[in-house]
Design an enzyme around this catalytic site. Structure first.
Site, PDB file in Angstrom:
ATOM      1  N   GLY A   1       3.410   0.205   0.071  1.00 54.42           N
ATOM      2  CA  GLY A   1       4.299   0.474   1.197  1.00 54.42           C
ATOM      3  C   GLY A   1       3.571   0.844   2.475  1.00 54.42           C
ATOM      4  N   GLU A   2       2.409   1.447   2.347  1.00 50.16           N
ATOM      5  CA  GLU A   2       1.756   1.969   3.538  1.00 50.16           C
ATOM      6  C   GLU A   2       0.413   1.336   3.866  1.00 50.16           C
ATOM      7  OE1 GLU A   2       3.303   6.419   3.927  1.00 50.16           O
ATOM      8  OE2 GLU A   2       3.286   5.600   1.921  1.00 50.16           O
TER       9      GLU A   2
ATOM     10  N   ALA B   1       6.849   2.482  -6.652  1.00 50.70           N
ATOM     11  CA  ALA B   1       6.512   1.514  -7.706  1.00 50.70           C
ATOM     12  C   ALA B   1       5.854   2.229  -8.883  1.00 50.70           C
ATOM     13  CB  ALA B   1       5.602   0.431  -7.153  1.00 50.70           C
TER      14      ALA B   1
ATOM     15  N   LYS C   1       6.761 -11.749  -3.810  1.00 48.45           N
ATOM     16  CA  LYS C   1       7.470 -11.920  -2.536  1.00 48.45           C
ATOM     17  C   LYS C   1       7.737 -10.578  -1.846  1.00 48.45           C
ATOM     18  CE  LYS C   1      11.502 -14.232  -0.588  1.00 48.45           C
ATOM     19  NZ  LYS C   1      12.677 -15.066  -0.892  1.00 48.45           N
TER      20      LYS C   1
ATOM     21  N   LYS D   1      -0.283   0.339  -7.883  1.00 43.43           N
ATOM     22  CA  LYS D   1      -0.703   1.425  -6.990  1.00 43.43           C
ATOM     23  C   LYS D   1       0.249   1.657  -5.811  1.00 43.43           C
ATOM     24  CE  LYS D   1      -5.709   0.946  -7.696  1.00 43.43           C
ATOM     25  NZ  LYS D   1      -6.925   0.443  -7.027  1.00 43.43           N
TER      26      LYS D   1
HETATM   27 MO1  MOS Z   1       6.395   7.210   4.024  1.00 47.79          MO
HETATM   28  S1  MOS Z   1       5.658   7.701   5.860  1.00 47.79           S
HETATM   29  O1  MOS Z   1       5.541   8.248   3.036  1.00 47.79           O
HETATM   30  O2  MOS Z   1       8.044   7.123   4.036  1.00 47.79           O
END
Ligand code: MOS
Length: 719
Positions: free
Chosen positions: A685-686, A518, A614, A682
């Site tokens: 994803g994790e 992003a 979403k 920021k």
């Molecule tokens: Mo992620 S574990 O940085 O795809």
């Protein structure tokens, strides 16, 4: 900026193709003349290959070639993942070979069970698989290094540059004299990513040009890896990866099968498909390594941390460059005058670990946030108040100010929604019928990185726009949010913008990992759309454009294009940037059977600008569900006699199903960040998975009075 703080919750632009089955994944390419490859895995953990008997396999139906170190072409050393600061990695110039110290088929040595030591090419996948089983390999076996605990004295700081050892003040002295302290060892097991789409590749050579239909998080690095291995210009290598059926880190590096498939295609001079069976994914495509972590916390009687020590070891091996940097979050999480962190690796004869969703942060925060809960118990303090008391107002590792931080708001919103104030602190004090009820919480954090990325923006004469950038879509919603971002910048409806990605013929994008797509690709798209708009305004003699189609028609232009190469601003380095969040979990534990049921969970996150409400929600929810697996289910068992994983199927490697993941509420705390990058996002994803396991472990302690310090929390540990 015309981009809203919380982007419209639009549906995925690729959703229909995926649901209808028209989305074409790597293994679904069938160029004319295609043949199939199956790999032969090593069955010992350490030693050399004495002989490979292919007589029977060669006679099997459909077999075209059998390639091993005995007859493989000599390859160059493929380049490793660019280490260190991802902000300094230029996309397209670094390779990403997962095992830089092991060129496939280069010699007779075996470094781990499952190592790909030969490949069989045949006319069908069944014939290839059958013949691969007929290849007889004899070994000179050597004693294998399997047991991390037994070899702890050989631990090293190798590959720890993303979280190097750090000492601040006098951590041991401050710990020794602290009036209240906890000091425990926490363990996390081997885990495997298991994307639904198994790693697969179709390789098509044409002279010294090659096309790879891959399933990758990093197509430009695959291009560089293959170019270097085969000594061809990288322009000769075309990598396509338009759909990726999940990855979670396991497709960020080029694994041996990519090179093996390229070798096979090169030798048989036909298109080759290599589609790894699920079982082989347990051995040669990365995993989260086991960790053993000591966390020692010293505090004053009123709960202020005076010392934080976090140190330990994780598995690695001699052929990769991977260190599970579990101390990374500890450096940033809580204010403390004294700190020591160090994550070391022990090289074993076990396959190569790799980053798996929130590498470092997920196992590291299990240890730290469990220890914080233990400290709260020792202090007789509320776990949430303890965290607020020790809130880091700047980055404790380097004193930098935060570019933004809304952790306290995350705490208060999630706690209120969860009803934390109604919790009774005593373990085993809450019940529902015969079930013990427990409530626990933990914090979450993940760094906000940004890498260089390029984007070409085109306005067509019909008023539609296309953004071109060789990024990846593995389910995060990238294609959707990039269209939205460009549309908002150009001032046109999102339906009128397309995002083209997943192809090395497009402008280069970085690896889609580290929660930085992003920020990296988003900024490139934003800057390209801004430059395109400026060019169109100039074309309009400086006047605002209300109708791009009319403008282009008036100038007889079929399209207008600009390209930008977007790079992180060194100014942003003056700040520390992290996404933050927290989880509040309620579990029910059967007092007789030890069964743990997650009853509900409330989690809140701040990650700067939310590009699509979403898809952001889905990303975080996905992370939380994976965290539930980490807490209660996931574990790859290692046979410590021979270094082989044993539960190598979905019947025995357990992941959460819908019934395990009920009542999860995600709160998005919008956050304005003027420093992190031009779009103020920021990445999410994790951060969703980080802190889930300790929140659940802390809830289990509260329910039962039993502290489980080794994941997963299975019923045997509660009886
Ligand atoms: Mo992620 S574990 O940085 O795809």
């Amino acid at each position: 900026m015309s981009i809203p703080m919380v982007g419209e919750p639009r549906d995925r632009v690729d959703g229909r193709a995926k649901v209808a089955g028209t989305a074409k994944y790597a293994a679904e390419y069938n160029p004319p003349g295609i043949v199939h490859a199956a790999v032969v895995p090593a069955t010992i953990a350490s030693g050399t290959i004495r002989a490979i008997d292919t007589a029977e396999a060669k006679k099997a139906p459909g077999v075209i070639a059998i390639i091993s170190h005995l007859n493989a072409p000599k390859l160059n050393q493929p380049p490793a993942q660019g280490g260190g600061n991802p902000q300094q990695q230029r996309p397209g110039s670094a390779g990403n070979f997962a095992e830089p110290h092991l060129i496939p088929f280069s010699d007779d040595r075996v470094h781990y069970t499952g190592q790909q030591i030969a490949v069989v090419v045949a006319d069908t996948i069944e014939h290839a698989t059958h013949a691969a089983e007929l290849v007889k390999v004899r070994y000179n076996e050597q004693p294998a290094r399997i047991d991390m605990n037994a070899l702890r004295n050989e631990a090293s700081d190798k590959a720890s540059q993303q979280a190097p050892p750090l000492t601040k003040g006098d951590p041991d002295g401050a710990f020794a004299s602290a009036p209240v302290k906890v000091d425990h060892v926490y363990r996390t097991p081997y885990e495997h990513h298991h994307p639904m789409e198994a790693h697969s590749i179709v390789v098509v050579w044409d002279g010294d040009h090659v096309t790879l239909h891959d399933s990758s998080q990093n197509i430009f690095a695959v291009r560089q890896t293959i170019a270097r291995a085969f000594s061809i210009p990288r322009e000769n290598v075309h990598v396509l990866s338009p759909f990726v059926g999940g990855a979670f880190g396991s497709k960020g590096a080029s694994w041996p099968h990519v090179v093996v498939a390229a070798v096979a295609g090169h030798e048989v001079k036909r298109p080759v498909k290599l589609w790894l069976p699920r079982k082989q994914l347990f051995f040669t495509n990365g995993h989260r390594p086991e960790t053993e972590q000591r966390v020692a916390l010293g505090a004053t009687r009123d709960g202020r941390l005076v010392s934080v020590i976090h140190e330990g070891i994780s598995q690695s091996n001699a052929v990769c460059e991977y260190n599970e940097r579990f101390t990374r979050p500890t450096r940033e999480m809580y204010a403390t005058p004294n700190m020591r962190v160090r994550n070391q690796i022990v090289e074993l004869n076990i396959s190569s670990p790799t980053y798996m969703r929130a590498p470092g942060e997920s196992p590291g925060m299990f240890a730290l946030e469990s220890a914080m809960d233990e400290l709260a118990v020792a202090l007789n303090a509320d776990p949430l108040q303890l965290r607020i008391l020790n809130h880091a107002d700047d980055d404790p590792s380097n004193g930098k100010p935060w570019s933004s931080k809304s952790l306290k708001e995350c705490y208060s919103r999630a706690a209120e929604r969860f009803g934390w104030s109604r919790r009774t602190p005593e373990p085993r004090s809450m019940r529902a019928g015969r079930w013990l009820i427990g409530q626990g919480m933990a914090s979450a954090t993940y760094p906000a990185h940004r890498s260089p990325a390029s984007c070409r923006a085109r306005m067509n004469a019909d008023g539609t726009a296309v953004m071109f950038c060789g990024s990846h879509e593995m389910g995060m919603g990238t294609a959707t949010v990039m269209s939205q971002l460009a549309a908002a910048t150009l001032g046109i409806p999102a339906e009128r913008v397309r995002f083209d990605y997943g192809d090395t013929d497009l402008p280069p994008a970085p690896i889609s990992a580290g929660s930085m797509t992003a920020a990296s690709v988003g900024t490139a798209v934003y800057e390209a759309a801004t430059a395109l708009k400026k060019k169109l305004v100039e074309l309009n003699n400086g006047a605002e454009v209300t109708d791009y189609a009319t403008l282009l028609h008036a100038h007889y232009l079929p399209s207008v294009e600009v390209q930008v190469d977007s790079k992180p601003d060194p100014e942003s380095e003056k700040y520390a940037s992290q996404a933050f969040g927290c989880h509040f979990a309620e579990v029910g534990v059967d007092p007789d059977l030890g069964i743990v049921r997650l009853q509900r969970m409330v989690s809140a996150f701040s990650g700067g600008r939310i590009l699509n409400e979403k898809t952001a929600h889905s990303q975080l929810l996905g992370g939380i569900v994976m965290g539930i697996g980490m807490a209660l289910l996931e574990q790859t068992h290692l046979d410590r006699r021979n270094g082989s994983f044993t539960n190598v199927n979905f019947g025995e490697y357990l992941v959460p199903v819908n019934a395990d993941a009920r009542n999860i509420e995600v709160i998005l705390v919008p956050e304005e960040d003027p420093h992190v990058n031009p779009i103020g996002a920021k990445g999410l994803g994790e951060v969703g998975i980080v802190g889930v396991a300790p929140a659940i472990a802390n809830a289990v302690y509260h329910a039962t009075g039993t502290r489980v310090r080794d994941l997963p929390i299975t019923l045997d540990k509660l009886l």
